[in-house]
Design a protein around this motif. Structure first.
Motif, short mmCIF file in Angstrom:
data_model
loop_
_atom_site.label_atom_id
_atom_site.label_comp_id
_atom_site.label_asym_id
_atom_site.label_seq_id
_atom_site.Cartn_x
_atom_site.Cartn_y
_atom_site.Cartn_z
N TYR A 49 0.75 -0.97 -0.31
CA TYR A 49 -0.20 0.06 0.08
C TYR A 49 0.90 0.84 0.20
O TYR A 49 1.88 0.92 0.01
CB TYR A 49 -0.85 -0.11 1.18
N VAL A 83 1.54 -1.09 -4.91
CA VAL A 83 -0.23 -1.24 -5.42
C VAL A 83 -1.12 -2.20 -6.01
O VAL A 83 -0.16 -2.40 -7.74
CB VAL A 83 -0.93 -0.09 -5.67
N ALA A 129 0.59 7.19 -4.91
CA ALA A 129 -0.67 6.63 -5.33
C ALA A 129 -1.52 7.05 -6.68
O ALA A 129 -0.86 8.57 -6.19
CB ALA A 129 -1.37 6.08 -4.96
N ASP A 208 -4.62 3.50 -9.48
CA ASP A 208 -3.81 2.31 -8.55
C ASP A 208 -5.37 2.86 -7.50
O ASP A 208 -5.58 0.90 -7.05
CB ASP A 208 -3.18 3.18 -7.51
N SER A 345 -5.61 -3.76 0.90
CA SER A 345 -3.86 -4.44 0.77
C SER A 345 -4.37 -6.26 1.64
O SER A 345 -3.16 -7.21 0.55
CB SER A 345 -2.47 -3.71 1.27
#
Length: 363
Positions: A49, A83, A129, A208, A345
């Motif tokens: 993550y 990710v 992300a 992501d 995750s």
């Protein structure tokens, strides 16, 4: 003194707790490699993550722990994040350019759901992300104003539309396609069709996470989302008061019925701190989100204060995480983002997008 072994280093790492997943580094499969060369150790950690704001602190914690082992003179630690796409509802697969969809929902209006959604998206981005936001509130779109988006989106081929961009986010909303004062006097089927078109016709690029800001309640849009949109997880936003948590429970139960994992609860407007005297007061009560989380066995991702700056910054088109990235408020949003993504995750990965369908035919 004998050199350390990989097993002794791994045992040391199993004692380091990840506060975002609730597990140790070994159990969460974050340890990608351990190299031992005499009294020197190299460790590679890959989190599932985004956690750019925590990488340095984690690397230092691991280094200090490993260098305390007998026989270790120096430890070198690399921490990265990656990710993956995670499992969605039955018979659905993630969109081609969207690894994970996170739905942000509430049982009732007025709890700060949209403000939380945009700051969550910005916080995920700040942690490393690639993030987009879809405004699914067809009747009352607010994302364009909150993100300072202006003008109609481009359509390069007359069929698909380019997402608008600001603060690094990709965004789409029905509010970008109609006038600001134009009411959407549509029945349910038209609303659900509009949602699907906004989602599928937007040319998302390498996301992501796509954060979907849902309207309050458990109506047509929520039903369409749960049946036809590949959602990886949901976040429930509530205030501490009993009326708000009562309605939020309905939203949580709805996702449970359609087999969408609830990643956790965000308690908004938890406490008000007077800007003049510093007095703290629980205007909407205390502990409602925590009690709800305990009752349903989901984590409380975090609590946010009732702060006028959050409202002012969202109204100005630059939400808190973008307007004041180093403030305690922004750091609170980033902690919530890490916990949300870390919780996701731990879900099973979606394997369907890893390999193409292979068809063998006799010719």
């Amino acid at each position: 003194m004998s050199s350390p072994s990989q097993d002794s280093v791994r045992a040391c790492l199993s004692g380091i707790h990840d506060p975002h997943t609730g597990t140790d580094l070994v159990s969460s499969q974050a340890v990608r490699g351990i190299g031992v060369d005499g009294d020197r150790v190299a460790i590679e950690i890959q989190l599932g993550y985004p956690a750019a704001g925590w990488h340095a602190a984690l690397a230092e914690q691991v280094r200090a722990a490993v260098e305390a082992l007998p026989g270790v003179a120096r430890a070198t630690v690399s921490v990265t994040s990656r990710v993956f796409a995670h499992r969605v509802q039955k018979e659905l697969t993630p969109l081609p350019e969207v690894k994970n969809i996170i739905a942000v929902a509430s049982g009732k209006g007025g709890v700060g759901k949209s403000t939380t959604a945009v700051n969550l998206a910005l916080a995920l981005q700040a942690e490393g992300a690639v993030v987009g936001v879809l405004d699914a509130d067809i009747y009352g779109p607010s994302i364009p104003k909150m993100l300072g988006l202006e003008g109609r989106p481009d359509s390069p081929d007359g069929k698909s539309i380019e997402p608008k961009r600001n603060h690094g986010l990709q965004a789409m909303s029905i509010g970008l396609l109609i006038g600001e004062d134009t009411p959407m006097i549509w029945r349910g089927p038209m609303v659900t069709q509009a949602l699907q078109q906004l989602l599928n016709d937007t040319r998302w690029q390498g996301l992501d996470y796509l954060v979907i800001d849902l309207p309050p309640g458990t109506g047509d849009i929520q039903l369409t989302l749960s049946q036809r949109v590949p959602v990886s997880g949901a976040v429930i936003v509530t205030t501490p008061q009993d009326i708000a948590t009562l309605d939020a429970r309905k939203a949580l139960q709805m996702f449970a019925k359609v087999e969408v994992p609830v990643l956790g609860i965000v308690e908004n407007m938890a406490v008000h701190v007077c800007s003049n005297c510093g007095h703290s007061e629980h205007v909407f009560g205390a502990g409602g989100g925590e009690r709800m989380a305990a009752q349903y066995g989901v984590p409380l991702l975090g609590a946010l204060p009732l702060d006028i700056r959050i409202r002012e910054q969202a109204d100005s088109g630059a939400p808190t995480v973008a307007a004041d990235p180093d403030s305690p408020l922004s750091l609170a949003y980033r902690d919530i983002a890490r916990r949300t993504a870390a919780r996701l995750s731990q879900q099973a990965r979606n394997k369907s997008i890893a390999f193409p369908n292979i068809v063998i035919q006799n010719t």
